[in-house]
Design a protein around this motif. Structure first.
Motif, PDB file in Angstrom:
ATOM      1  N   PHE A  32      48.052  42.309  48.997  1.00 52.80           N
ATOM      2  CA  PHE A  32      48.866  41.149  49.393  1.00 52.80           C
ATOM      3  C   PHE A  32      49.001  41.035  50.904  1.00 52.80           C
ATOM      4  O   PHE A  32      49.182  42.024  51.605  1.00 52.80           O
ATOM      5  CB  PHE A  32      50.258  41.220  48.786  1.00 52.80           C
ATOM      6  N   THR A  33      48.922  39.803  51.362  1.00 52.27           N
ATOM      7  CA  THR A  33      49.198  39.453  52.758  1.00 52.27           C
ATOM      8  C   THR A  33      50.391  38.494  52.742  1.00 52.27           C
ATOM      9  O   THR A  33      50.804  38.033  51.674  1.00 52.27           O
ATOM     10  CB  THR A  33      47.989  38.734  53.379  1.00 52.27           C
ATOM     11  N   LYS A  34      50.903  38.167  53.898  1.00 55.31           N
ATOM     12  CA  LYS A  34      52.001  37.204  53.972  1.00 55.31           C
ATOM     13  C   LYS A  34      51.567  35.870  53.373  1.00 55.31           C
ATOM     14  O   LYS A  34      52.326  35.224  52.651  1.00 55.31           O
ATOM     15  CB  LYS A  34      52.467  37.020  55.416  1.00 55.31           C
ATOM     16  N   GLU A  35      50.343  35.477  53.626  1.00 52.34           N
ATOM     17  CA  GLU A  35      49.819  34.206  53.096  1.00 52.34           C
ATOM     18  C   GLU A  35      49.824  34.206  51.566  1.00 52.34           C
ATOM     19  O   GLU A  35      50.231  33.229  50.925  1.00 52.34           O
ATOM     20  CB  GLU A  35      48.400  33.982  53.622  1.00 52.34           C
ATOM     21  N   ILE A  36      49.376  35.300  50.954  1.00 46.20           N
ATOM     22  CA  ILE A  36      49.331  35.389  49.492  1.00 46.20           C
ATOM     23  C   ILE A  36      50.747  35.382  48.926  1.00 46.20           C
ATOM     24  O   ILE A  36      51.031  34.682  47.944  1.00 46.20           O
ATOM     25  CB  ILE A  36      48.553  36.642  49.031  1.00 46.20           C
ATOM     26  N   TYR A  97      40.996  34.807  47.272  1.00 48.23           N
ATOM     27  CA  TYR A  97      41.304  35.546  48.499  1.00 48.23           C
ATOM     28  C   TYR A  97      40.350  36.733  48.663  1.00 48.23           C
ATOM     29  O   TYR A  97      40.149  37.496  47.718  1.00 48.23           O
ATOM     30  CB  TYR A  97      42.737  36.075  48.458  1.00 48.23           C
ATOM     31  N   PRO A  98      39.793  36.926  49.856  1.00 52.39           N
ATOM     32  CA  PRO A  98      38.852  38.038  50.069  1.00 52.39           C
ATOM     33  C   PRO A  98      39.482  39.409  49.814  1.00 52.39           C
ATOM     34  O   PRO A  98      38.829  40.285  49.250  1.00 52.39           O
ATOM     35  CB  PRO A  98      38.435  37.900  51.536  1.00 52.39           C
ATOM     36  N   SER A  99      40.736  39.611  50.222  1.00 51.18           N
ATOM     37  CA  SER A  99      41.358  40.937  50.043  1.00 51.18           C
ATOM     38  C   SER A  99      41.488  41.291  48.564  1.00 51.18           C
ATOM     39  O   SER A  99      41.345  42.455  48.186  1.00 51.18           O
ATOM     40  CB  SER A  99      42.733  40.977  50.707  1.00 51.18           C
ATOM     41  N   ILE A 100      41.727  40.302  47.726  1.00 56.17           N
ATOM     42  CA  ILE A 100      41.848  40.563  46.293  1.00 56.17           C
ATOM     43  C   ILE A 100      40.471  40.736  45.666  1.00 56.17           C
ATOM     44  O   ILE A 100      40.241  41.651  44.879  1.00 56.17           O
ATOM     45  CB  ILE A 100      42.639  39.431  45.601  1.00 56.17           C
ATOM     46  N   ARG A 101      39.540  39.875  46.019  1.00 59.90           N
ATOM     47  CA  ARG A 101      38.186  39.937  45.459  1.00 59.90           C
ATOM     48  C   ARG A 101      37.520  41.273  45.778  1.00 59.90           C
ATOM     49  O   ARG A 101      36.829  41.854  44.951  1.00 59.90           O
ATOM     50  CB  ARG A 101      37.354  38.777  46.003  1.00 59.90           C
ATOM     51  N   LYS A 102      37.771  41.787  47.000  1.00 60.67           N
ATOM     52  CA  LYS A 102      37.143  43.032  47.434  1.00 60.67           C
ATOM     53  C   LYS A 102      37.746  44.262  46.742  1.00 60.67           C
ATOM     54  O   LYS A 102      37.031  45.189  46.383  1.00 60.67           O
ATOM     55  CB  LYS A 102      37.310  43.172  48.958  1.00 60.67           C
ATOM     56  N   LYS A 103      39.061  44.275  46.548  1.00 60.11           N
ATOM     57  CA  LYS A 103      39.736  45.478  46.049  1.00 60.11           C
ATOM     58  C   LYS A 103      40.027  45.466  44.554  1.00 60.11           C
ATOM     59  O   LYS A 103      40.298  46.505  43.969  1.00 60.11           O
ATOM     60  CB  LYS A 103      41.041  45.697  46.807  1.00 60.11           C
ATOM     61  N   LEU A 104      40.007  44.292  43.923  1.00 57.80           N
ATOM     62  CA  LEU A 104      40.267  44.200  42.481  1.00 57.80           C
ATOM     63  C   LEU A 104      39.123  43.463  41.807  1.00 57.80           C
ATOM     64  O   LEU A 104      38.802  42.344  42.168  1.00 57.80           O
ATOM     65  CB  LEU A 104      41.575  43.453  42.215  1.00 57.80           C
ATOM     66  N   TRP A 105      38.520  44.084  40.846  1.00 55.80           N
ATOM     67  CA  TRP A 105      37.440  43.452  40.102  1.00 55.80           C
ATOM     68  C   TRP A 105      37.947  43.219  38.689  1.00 55.80           C
ATOM     69  O   TRP A 105      39.009  43.679  38.315  1.00 55.80           O
ATOM     70  CB  TRP A 105      36.205  44.356  40.114  1.00 55.80           C
ATOM     71  N   GLY A 106      37.208  42.476  37.904  1.00 60.10           N
ATOM     72  CA  GLY A 106      37.679  42.144  36.562  1.00 60.10           C
ATOM     73  C   GLY A 106      38.703  41.024  36.644  1.00 60.10           C
ATOM     74  O   GLY A 106      38.831  40.341  37.651  1.00 60.10           O
ATOM     75  N   GLY A 107      39.468  40.838  35.582  1.00 63.87           N
ATOM     76  CA  GLY A 107      40.367  39.697  35.526  1.00 63.87           C
ATOM     77  C   GLY A 107      41.817  39.974  35.825  1.00 63.87           C
ATOM     78  O   GLY A 107      42.637  39.084  35.668  1.00 63.87           O
ATOM     79  N   ALA A 108      42.174  41.183  36.216  1.00 61.02           N
ATOM     80  CA  ALA A 108      43.595  41.522  36.340  1.00 61.02           C
ATOM     81  C   ALA A 108      44.044  41.620  37.794  1.00 61.02           C
ATOM     82  O   ALA A 108      43.388  42.242  38.620  1.00 61.02           O
ATOM     83  CB  ALA A 108      43.882  42.838  35.629  1.00 61.02           C
TER      84      ALA A 108
END
Length: 138
Positions: A32-36, A97-108
């Motif tokens: 999470f970032t402030k934007e998210i 979001y790139p930070s989520i796509r990079k660190k979390l894979w799958g649907g959760a």
């Protein structure tokens, strides 16, 4: 509601119920970032409105969020949580979001577990004392 101490009225009940919820990201990843977090707030508030609840307070850190929700007694906390987590996960993933796509894979986005604590009102000890002092008929 302008004040989180306002007593609400249903058709056959009067209530003031708050729950403190904590949701943690899957694998406790720091995504999470402030934007998210700023994007999450209106999403969660919208889900609360669908349940005739109110998101009183919201904030978080890079791997978890805290919510304070005022909700009616007809709402199951587990159903509210399921909807809050499901809708927010889908909507945040759509924004890609790139930070989520990079660190979390799958649907959760969220861990399947959560914290829910009732809060507000008088402390349990005060309520217990009040009930003990009732005048029991003879």
């Amino acid at each position: 509601m302008s004040n989180d101490n306002d007593i609400r009225h249903g058709r056959h009940c009067v209530f003031l119920m708050h729950v403190h919820l904590v949701f943690v990201t899957k694998y406790r990843r720091e995504v999470f970032t402030k934007e998210i977090l700023d994007d999450l707030r209106p999403m969660l508030a919208s889900v609360c409105r669908d349940f005739e609840a109110e998101l009183v307070e919201f904030d978080g850190e890079d791997d978890h969020v805290h919510l304070l929700v005022n909700y009616p007694p007809k709402v199951s906390v587990s159903n509210l949580v399921n909807s809050l987590k499901g809708v927010s996960s889908r909507m945040i993933r759509k924004k890609n979001y790139p930070s989520i796509r990079k660190k979390l894979w799958g649907g959760a986005l969220w861990s399947p577990s959560y914290f829910a604590g009732s809060c507000g009102g008088a402390p349990i000890a005060v309520i217990r004392q009040y009930i003990e002092q009732q005048q029991t008929p003879h």
